[in-house]
Design an enzyme around this catalytic site. Sequence first.
Site, PDB file in Angstrom:
ATOM      1  N   TRP A  89      37.954  36.137  54.773  1.00 44.00           N
ATOM      2  CA  TRP A  89      36.591  35.950  55.283  1.00 44.00           C
ATOM      3  C   TRP A  89      36.626  35.398  56.711  1.00 44.00           C
ATOM      4  O   TRP A  89      35.784  34.602  57.106  1.00 44.00           O
ATOM      5  CB  TRP A  89      35.773  35.070  54.331  1.00 44.00           C
ATOM      6  N   HIS A  90      37.606  35.897  57.473  1.00 47.78           N
ATOM      7  CA  HIS A  90      37.742  35.532  58.889  1.00 47.78           C
ATOM      8  C   HIS A  90      37.165  36.655  59.755  1.00 47.78           C
ATOM      9  O   HIS A  90      37.805  37.123  60.699  1.00 47.78           O
ATOM     10  CB  HIS A  90      39.203  35.291  59.243  1.00 47.78           C
ATOM     11  N   HIS A  91      35.957  37.065  59.450  1.00 46.62           N
ATOM     12  CA  HIS A  91      35.334  38.169  60.172  1.00 46.62           C
ATOM     13  C   HIS A  91      35.031  37.737  61.601  1.00 46.62           C
ATOM     14  O   HIS A  91      34.580  36.615  61.850  1.00 46.62           O
ATOM     15  CB  HIS A  91      34.070  38.621  59.447  1.00 46.62           C
TER      16      HIS A  91
END
Length: 638
Positions: A564-566
Amino acid sequence: MASKWLIIFIVGFSIVSSLVTGLNMNLIWRSLSNIISIKVGETKFLADIVKFRQQELEDVTPSDGEEFDFIVVGAGSSGAVIASRLSEVSSARVLLIEAGGHENLIMDIPMAALFLQYNKKTHWDMLNEPSDSSCLGMENRQCTLPFGKVMGGCSTINAMIATRGSRKNYDEWAQMTGDQGWSYNSMLKYFKKMETWNVTLDNLEMEYHNSDGPVRINDVMYRTTYVDSWVKAGAELGLPPVDYNGRRLAGLNYLQTNVFNGERLSSNKAYLHPVRGRENLVVSMFSHVTKILIDPQTRIAYGLEFIKRGRKITVRARKEIILSAGAVGSPKLLMLSGIGPRQHLQDLGIPVLVDAPVGENLMDHITLINLNFLTNATGGIQMLNLIKPDDTSLSDYFNDRKGPLTVPTGVEGVGYINVDDPSAENQNINMELIFGNILPNCFIYRALGYTEAHWRRSFLGADFKEGYFIWPTIVQPKSRGRVLLRDADPLSKPRVFGNYLSHPDDVRVAIKGIKFALRISETIAMKSIGSKLHHEVVLGCEGPEFLSDDYWECVLRTFMLSLWHHSGTCKMGRENDPSAVVNTRLQVKGIKRLRVADASIMPMVPVAHLNVPSMAIGEKLADIVKCDWGYSSGTGNC
C-alpha cells in the site's frame, strides 16, 4: 465506546482461540481475570483511552460559504503535517478536511495493526481491478487497498516501519525535476526536523539525526531471540547491521519504528495533538470532498465542495488549496474537477480544464508473503499464548505498555540489498527483506483477502506454530499502473490498475530476492534455531518444477501483497515535462493556487515505507507555502 471495543477485542479473540485450541470457557475467563486485572473497567488502559480522547482535535462543521486562508484536504501523513505547520502562522486561518473520524487508542496497539483491515470504518476499503497476472490467490483476483480514512490517514493503520530511503533516491528526484531542493542534502533537513531520535542500535550515524522533532523514532521495545539470529545471519553473509536511516542501507538490522511508549505514533498524534486548542486551525471530519471549485476563465482554485452527514457544504480559500488525499484520492479529486486525461474526462462527461497525465505513473512496493519457516526454538511470539492463565502479555501491555504487543505486526527486522550484487558496498538497493517473528495465521490471511482454498493449502499447517517469516519486497519497481474514475459520481470508488509484475525485470528481481531469503534461512545463525522452510505446493502452481524459477514466478503472482505504498500519480517534474502534473513547488500545472503534497508527487518511489517520506514532503511543502506568501519559514530559507 472505547471500552466496548476493548471488551469485544479481548473476548472475541478469546472465543475464537478457544475454538481453535479446544480450551474451555472457564479457562478463558480465568485467564481474562488475570490478564485484565479482574475488572476491565478498572484497567489503566481504559483510563488512558479517556485521556487519549481528550487529546483529539474536535470536529467542527464550517458554515456554508465560510472562508479560510488555506484549506488542506486529507489529515494523513502529509496533510496533518501541513495543517499543523501552516497554523503556526497565527494570522492564517487553516481548515483541515478529513473523510474519516477520530483515531483511537485501540488502533494504536502495534501488534494489532493488520487486524485493522477488518474495521472498514478506518479505511476506504478499495480493491485493485481484477487481474490475470497478479493477486491470483485473492478473492476475485483483486488485491486489497485499505488506504487510511481516519485522522492520521495511513499512518494510523500502517506497520509503523520508519525508513527514509536512500541518498540515491532523492538525488534522482533532483535530477529528474531539475530542482536541487529535492536532493538528499536538501531533504535531510526535513527528515531531521521531523524526528526525535531514540534508537540505540550499533553503528548509528548521529549526524543524520535530530533530538527535538515531533516524530519519535525508536527501537522495538520487545525483542525475541529470532531477530538476534536474523542480525547474525546478515553478518554471516557479509551484510552487517547499519543505520539504514543514515548514510548506508545495505545490511540486515533490527527495526526502527515510530512506536513511542508502546503505542503507535501517527501523524495525528505527532502533529495535531500538540496543537489542540489552536484557534486558527479548524478540523472538519466525516467530510467527503466532491469537487475543487475553479474559475474556468482565470484558472484560479477558490474553494471546495464537500458532503458531511448528508449535507453539501461549500468553503472558500483566500490563498490556497492543498490536496493531501493520497496517491489514489488526490488524482481522483483532480479528475472530478476537470484536471486529467482529456479523453477519459470527456468520456465521463466532465468538462476539461487542463489536459494532464493525472492518475498515470502509479507505483507501489509489492512483496511475497508465503516464505514461512518453522523452528524448533521457543523464542517467538505465539498469539494463542496470550490467553493462557500464566501469560502476562495482555496485562503487561494494557497496564504498562510493554511486552510482545508492542512489536509492530510482529515485524522485528529489515534488510536491504542489491540482488545482483548483495554486498555491503553496493548501495544501489532494489530489494527489502522484512523479517517477522510470528507466522501469519488464518485471521491475518483472511484480513488480507486471500481465498480460503489458498490459505488452507499453503498455511493451515503452520497456523500458530513457532517460526518466522521473510518477505522479499521489490522496492524500485519498473511496472507502472494507473488510476481512473469509475464514473462522474464523486462518491464512487475509483478504478485502480496496479499492473503489478507487468515488467519482466520486477519478476527477475523478486525471484532473486526469494532465493536470497532462502540463503538467509540456511545460515548457521538461522539453523541454530532449527530453521526449516514450510512450503506446500501452491494452488495453481502444480505445473512448473517445484522451487524452480518458473515455480517461484507462479507463487509470486499468486501470493504477492501490496504494501500500500502507492505513489507517483500526480508526478512532480519540470515545467516542460509532459509527464508531470505538478511543478517542483507542488503547484498543479495550469491551475493557480492549487497544490498537491503527498506520495502522489513522487517521480520515483523511494526505497522506503512511505510514512516518513510523506511527512517530510509535508514539512517541505509547508515551508514552500510560507515562503511564497511572505511568512517566516521554519528552515530559514526558501
